[in-house]
Design an enzyme around this catalytic site. Structure first.
Site, mmCIF file in Angstrom:
data_model
loop_
_atom_site.group_PDB
_atom_site.id
_atom_site.type_symbol
_atom_site.label_atom_id
_atom_site.label_comp_id
_atom_site.label_asym_id
_atom_site.label_seq_id
_atom_site.Cartn_x
_atom_site.Cartn_y
_atom_site.Cartn_z
ATOM 1 N N ALA A 66 98.494 -79.423 38.951
ATOM 2 C CA ALA A 66 99.702 -79.731 38.312
ATOM 3 C C ALA A 66 99.836 -79.992 36.846
ATOM 4 O O ALA A 66 100.874 -80.625 36.180
ATOM 5 C CB ALA A 66 100.731 -80.770 39.185
ATOM 6 N N SER A 67 98.644 -79.989 36.236
ATOM 7 C CA SER A 67 98.466 -80.049 34.746
ATOM 8 C C SER A 67 99.213 -79.136 33.982
ATOM 9 O O SER A 67 99.529 -79.433 32.761
ATOM 10 C CB SER A 67 96.960 -80.384 34.431
ATOM 11 O OG SER A 67 96.056 -79.160 34.892
ATOM 12 N N ASP B 64 88.602 -81.137 42.123
ATOM 13 C CA ASP B 64 88.371 -79.476 42.167
ATOM 14 C C ASP B 64 88.755 -79.332 43.692
ATOM 15 O O ASP B 64 88.106 -79.510 44.572
ATOM 16 C CB ASP B 64 86.805 -79.321 41.861
ATOM 17 C CG ASP B 64 86.802 -77.927 42.059
ATOM 18 O OD1 ASP B 64 87.624 -77.255 42.551
ATOM 19 O OD2 ASP B 64 85.473 -77.464 41.651
ATOM 20 N N ASN C 62 99.121 -75.113 44.856
ATOM 21 C CA ASN C 62 99.465 -74.217 43.753
ATOM 22 C C ASN C 62 98.143 -73.939 42.849
ATOM 23 O O ASN C 62 98.142 -72.768 42.382
ATOM 24 C CB ASN C 62 100.412 -74.821 43.001
ATOM 25 C CG ASN C 62 100.587 -74.336 41.629
ATOM 26 O OD1 ASN C 62 101.324 -73.287 41.664
ATOM 27 N ND2 ASN C 62 100.224 -75.088 40.507
ATOM 28 N N TYR D 1 91.564 -61.024 42.908
ATOM 29 C CA TYR D 1 92.634 -62.289 42.974
ATOM 30 C C TYR D 1 93.728 -61.872 43.673
ATOM 31 O O TYR D 1 94.434 -62.426 44.778
ATOM 32 C CB TYR D 1 93.306 -61.917 41.561
ATOM 33 C CG TYR D 1 94.546 -62.834 41.407
ATOM 34 C CD1 TYR D 1 94.620 -64.372 41.058
ATOM 35 C CD2 TYR D 1 95.939 -62.297 41.207
ATOM 36 C CE1 TYR D 1 95.577 -64.965 41.007
ATOM 37 C CE2 TYR D 1 97.099 -63.232 41.062
ATOM 38 C CZ TYR D 1 96.972 -64.469 40.844
ATOM 39 O OH TYR D 1 98.078 -65.351 40.619
ATOM 40 N N ILE E 265 104.965 -64.471 35.396
ATOM 41 C CA ILE E 265 105.700 -65.725 34.898
ATOM 42 C C ILE E 265 104.769 -66.260 33.449
ATOM 43 O O ILE E 265 103.421 -65.867 33.543
ATOM 44 C CB ILE E 265 105.335 -66.978 36.007
ATOM 45 C CG1 ILE E 265 106.025 -66.523 37.408
ATOM 46 C CG2 ILE E 265 105.973 -68.330 35.330
ATOM 47 C CD1 ILE E 265 107.419 -66.008 37.244
HETATM 48 P P1 NAP Z 1 97.950 -71.847 34.943
HETATM 49 O O1 NAP Z 1 99.082 -72.149 34.071
HETATM 50 O O2 NAP Z 1 96.781 -71.142 34.614
HETATM 51 O O3 NAP Z 1 97.625 -73.320 35.822
HETATM 52 C C1 NAP Z 1 96.781 -73.389 36.799
HETATM 53 C C2 NAP Z 1 96.589 -74.780 37.208
HETATM 54 O O4 NAP Z 1 95.660 -74.527 38.390
HETATM 55 C C3 NAP Z 1 96.162 -75.841 36.414
HETATM 56 O O5 NAP Z 1 96.878 -76.998 36.209
HETATM 57 C C4 NAP Z 1 94.619 -75.961 36.877
HETATM 58 O O6 NAP Z 1 94.287 -77.079 36.503
HETATM 59 C C5 NAP Z 1 94.929 -75.736 38.319
HETATM 60 N N1 NAP Z 1 93.536 -75.384 38.744
HETATM 61 C C6 NAP Z 1 92.685 -74.418 38.512
HETATM 62 N N2 NAP Z 1 91.501 -74.413 39.020
HETATM 63 C C7 NAP Z 1 91.585 -75.645 39.934
HETATM 64 C C8 NAP Z 1 90.607 -76.552 40.755
HETATM 65 N N3 NAP Z 1 89.400 -75.881 40.946
HETATM 66 N N4 NAP Z 1 90.911 -77.534 41.281
HETATM 67 C C9 NAP Z 1 92.245 -78.125 40.829
HETATM 68 N N5 NAP Z 1 93.184 -77.367 40.110
HETATM 69 C C10 NAP Z 1 92.814 -76.360 39.669
HETATM 70 O O7 NAP Z 1 98.559 -70.965 36.307
HETATM 71 P P2 NAP Z 1 100.191 -70.818 36.649
HETATM 72 O O8 NAP Z 1 100.697 -69.421 36.195
HETATM 73 O O9 NAP Z 1 100.937 -72.077 36.448
HETATM 74 O O10 NAP Z 1 99.818 -70.473 38.400
HETATM 75 C C11 NAP Z 1 100.344 -71.422 39.328
HETATM 76 C C12 NAP Z 1 100.217 -70.762 40.668
HETATM 77 O O11 NAP Z 1 101.185 -69.578 40.433
HETATM 78 C C13 NAP Z 1 98.861 -69.995 40.826
HETATM 79 O O12 NAP Z 1 98.555 -70.226 42.505
HETATM 80 C C14 NAP Z 1 99.023 -68.563 40.531
HETATM 81 O O13 NAP Z 1 98.181 -67.667 41.298
HETATM 82 C C15 NAP Z 1 100.413 -68.429 40.927
HETATM 83 N N6 NAP Z 1 101.191 -67.308 40.270
HETATM 84 C C16 NAP Z 1 101.383 -67.167 39.023
HETATM 85 C C17 NAP Z 1 101.667 -66.115 38.243
HETATM 86 C C18 NAP Z 1 101.942 -65.876 36.794
HETATM 87 O O14 NAP Z 1 102.430 -64.867 36.377
HETATM 88 N N7 NAP Z 1 101.576 -66.964 36.028
HETATM 89 C C19 NAP Z 1 102.294 -65.051 38.821
HETATM 90 C C20 NAP Z 1 102.081 -64.988 40.423
HETATM 91 C C21 NAP Z 1 101.443 -66.318 41.019
HETATM 92 P P3 NAP Z 1 93.107 -77.697 35.396
HETATM 93 O O15 NAP Z 1 93.568 -77.026 34.246
HETATM 94 O O16 NAP Z 1 93.329 -79.005 35.312
HETATM 95 O O17 NAP Z 1 91.737 -77.200 35.782
#
Ligand code: NAP
Length: 239
Positions: A9-10, A55, A82, A147, A180
């Site tokens: 959620a960061s 983590d 998430n 992925y 997104i």
């Molecule tokens: P993002 O901006 O890269 O954010 C990812 C988040 O996951 C960050 O808060 C990160 O926290 C956290 N994270 C990564 N590794 C972690 C770990 N080992 N333990 C705990 N937290 C962890 O990605 P997003 O686009 O918001 O994606 C959120 C979700 O939507 C994901 O499941 C992604 O697969 C899905 N999604 C995204 C898209 C897209 O186009 N963006 C499309 C389809 C699905 P830290 O930085 O604090 O490590």
């Protein structure tokens, strides 16, 4: 007051989801791993929240996080799995380490968090679990086999667990977002993003708010009869 725990959620979708739940009067547990500054900043913006570093691929850290969250708020009513990572490469170039890293965070992370929260939900005979997959888990994406496979795994996880937990009053659903605008896509070239936009009937890339709204609906009482479903807010990219 109900409590929601959102992994990752960061930043991005998780961050917007945390804000939406907080605005609607929920206690919010913000999980983060490496982005401490962003997590603390978010904490200062919303009420009734705590931030916990863990983590999600590390079982011990996850169980400690859930215990801290329950001590703070007395329970967890909604779990949003998430947190995830992505990378792009040819299938032949995926190392065993990279395959394991993707699966450890994207799939085992959901397994760890769900197992840690479940005893509390079973005890209350209620709860909502929402897993964040992706359109690529439905259609597959070239150069993202690891992925795509991890996100497809969450769809199977959702359907099977929904059947198992339905009799205990717990719903399990999945949100599979389209493309997104978050940091996850920051290394995708602009022309590739423009092509994805053009291929989307609604003619735009989605926002984190679009996904937060879908998650919030599935977590609400209005979705009490919905379980085992894959909802894909994607602007019509996959129909
Ligand atoms: P993002 O901006 O890269 O954010 C990812 C988040 O996951 C960050 O808060 C990160 O926290 C956290 N994270 C990564 N590794 C972690 C770990 N080992 N333990 C705990 N937290 C962890 O990605 P997003 O686009 O918001 O994606 C959120 C979700 O939507 C994901 O499941 C992604 O697969 C899905 N999604 C995204 C898209 C897209 O186009 N963006 C499309 C389809 C699905 P830290 O930085 O604090 O490590």
């Amino acid at each position: 007051m109900e409590t929601v725990l959102i992994t990752g959620a960061s930043r991005g979708i998780g961050r917007e989801t945390a804000k939406l739940f907080a605005e609607n009067g929920f206690n919010v547990v913000i999980n983060y791993n490496s982005s401490e500054r962003q997590a603390i900043e978010l904490l200062s913006e919303i009420k009734n929240a705590i931030a916990i570093k863990a983590d999600v691929s590390n079982r011990k850290e996850v169980f400690n996080m859930i215990n801290k969250a329950i001590s703070a708020f007395g329970g967890i009513d909604i779990l949003i799995n998430n947190a995830a990572i992505a990378s792009q490469m040819l299938f032949q170039d995926i190392s065993e380490e990279e395959w394991d890293r993707i699966f450890d965070i994207n799939v085992k992370g959901a397994f760890n968090c769900t197992q840690a929260v479940l005893p509390h939900m079973l005890h209350k005979k209620s709860g909502k679990i929402i897993n964040i997959s992706s359109i690529w888990g439905i259609t597959g994406a070239s150069c993202e086999v690891h992925y795509s496979a991890s996100k497809a795994a969450l769809i199977g996880f959702t359907k099977a667990l929904a059947k198992e937990l339905g009799p205990s009053g717990i719903t399990v659903n999945c949100v599979a977002p389209g493309v997104i605008n978050t940091e996850m896509n920051s290394n995708i070239p602009k022309d590739a993003m423009d092509t994805l936009k053009e291929e989307t009937p609604l003619g735009k890339i989605g926002s984190p708010e679009d996904i937060a709204n879908t998650i919030f609906f599935l977590a609400s009482k209005k979705a009490d009869f919905i379980t085992g479903q894959i909802i894909s807010p994607n602007g019509g990219f996959v129909i």
